[in-house]
Scaffold this active site. Structure first.
Site, PDB file in Angstrom:
ATOM      1  N   GLY A  49      -7.238   2.964   0.572  1.00 14.97           N
ATOM      2  CA  GLY A  49      -6.216   2.980   1.604  1.00 14.97           C
ATOM      3  C   GLY A  49      -5.129   1.985   1.264  1.00 14.97           C
ATOM      4  N   PHE A  50      -5.039   0.891   2.046  1.00 10.40           N
ATOM      5  CA  PHE A  50      -4.008  -0.139   1.862  1.00 10.40           C
ATOM      6  C   PHE A  50      -2.618   0.478   1.950  1.00 10.40           C
ATOM      7  CE2 PHE A  50      -7.721  -1.819  -0.390  1.00 10.40           C
ATOM      8  CZ  PHE A  50      -7.821  -3.083   0.174  1.00 10.40           C
ATOM      9  N   HIS A  51      -2.392   1.263   2.978  1.00 10.93           N
ATOM     10  CA  HIS A  51      -1.058   1.822   3.182  1.00 10.93           C
ATOM     11  C   HIS A  51      -0.913   2.298   4.619  1.00 10.93           C
ATOM     12  CE1 HIS A  51      -3.480   5.380   1.920  1.00 10.93           C
ATOM     13  NE2 HIS A  51      -2.911   5.870   3.012  1.00 10.93           N
ATOM     14  N   SER A  52       0.332   2.648   4.952  1.00 16.33           N
ATOM     15  CA  SER A  52       0.641   3.288   6.222  1.00 16.33           C
ATOM     16  C   SER A  52       1.468   4.524   5.883  1.00 16.33           C
ATOM     17  CB  SER A  52       1.457   2.327   7.091  1.00 16.33           C
ATOM     18  OG  SER A  52       1.963   3.006   8.211  1.00 16.33           O
ATOM     19  N   ARG A  97      -4.077   1.318   7.206  1.00 15.22           N
ATOM     20  CA  ARG A  97      -5.500   1.664   7.182  1.00 15.22           C
ATOM     21  C   ARG A  97      -6.164   1.281   5.858  1.00 15.22           C
ATOM     22  NH1 ARG A  97      -3.394   6.918   7.193  1.00 15.22           N
ATOM     23  NH2 ARG A  97      -1.991   5.845   8.598  1.00 15.22           N
TER      24      ARG A  97
END
Ligand code: T46
Length: 142
Positions: A49-52, A97
């Site tokens: 994840g590590f993004h929006s 997330r």
């Protein structure tokens, strides 16, 4: 938290025959489903994840095993455990997330409101936080 939330799906089933869950766009899933993908064979220690997303709605269902999801904004954060096929986590626009603590054999199914578009991702947290503050403050909710 605004733009995200856990939901329970209706199970059709019995001890004798087993269980079936039906999900339809515009009904149990609060958007038209344009794309489905699934993530599996992930080692327990891997964090993804590590993004929006700027403008994407998704429903996450762990159809086998369990996985934890961190949902986060500049104002709040929460860890949700998906450990049953009858639980869905809705994630709307502008939510950071991360998916972690994958049980061996876990399969995470995701339904999305749009086709894949790398331009819709915000992968840098500082840039995300700046944009998210403006986004949530303009809605007068945190
Ligand atoms: C999200 C979480 C829950 C595609 O080609 N098409 C697709 O539809 C997707 C989702 C990914 N990809 C490619 C892009 C990358 O080369 O697959 C590779 C892995 O994608 P990513 O690193 O974005 O995967 P995750 O697990 O970090 O995130 C994914 C989704 O991308 C994201 O939207 O919310 O699952």
């Amino acid at each position: 938290m605004i733009n995200t939330g856990l939901t329970s799906f209706r199970v059709n089933g019995s001890k004798e025959w087993g269980s079936l869950i039906a999900l339809e766009g515009g009904k149990e899933i609060p958007f038209d489903i344009k794309r489905v993908y699934y993530i599996y064979d992930v080692e327990q220690t891997v964090r993804r994840g590590f993004h929006s997303h700027n403008d994407l709605e998704q429903m996450l269902v762990c159809v086998h095993g369990s996985v934890k999801i961190l949902v986060k904004t500049p104002f709040a954060e929460e860890v949700v455990t998906l450990d049953s096929p009858d639980k869905g986590l809705y994630i709307g626009p502008m939510i950071w997330r991360e998916m972690f603590d994958w049980e061996n054999g876990a399969v995470l199914l995701v339904m999305a409101s749009k086709h894949y578009d790398e331009k819709d991702y915000i992968r840098n947290y500082d840039q995300y936080a700046e944009q998210a503050k403006v986004y949530f403050e303009s809605r007068c909710e945190k």
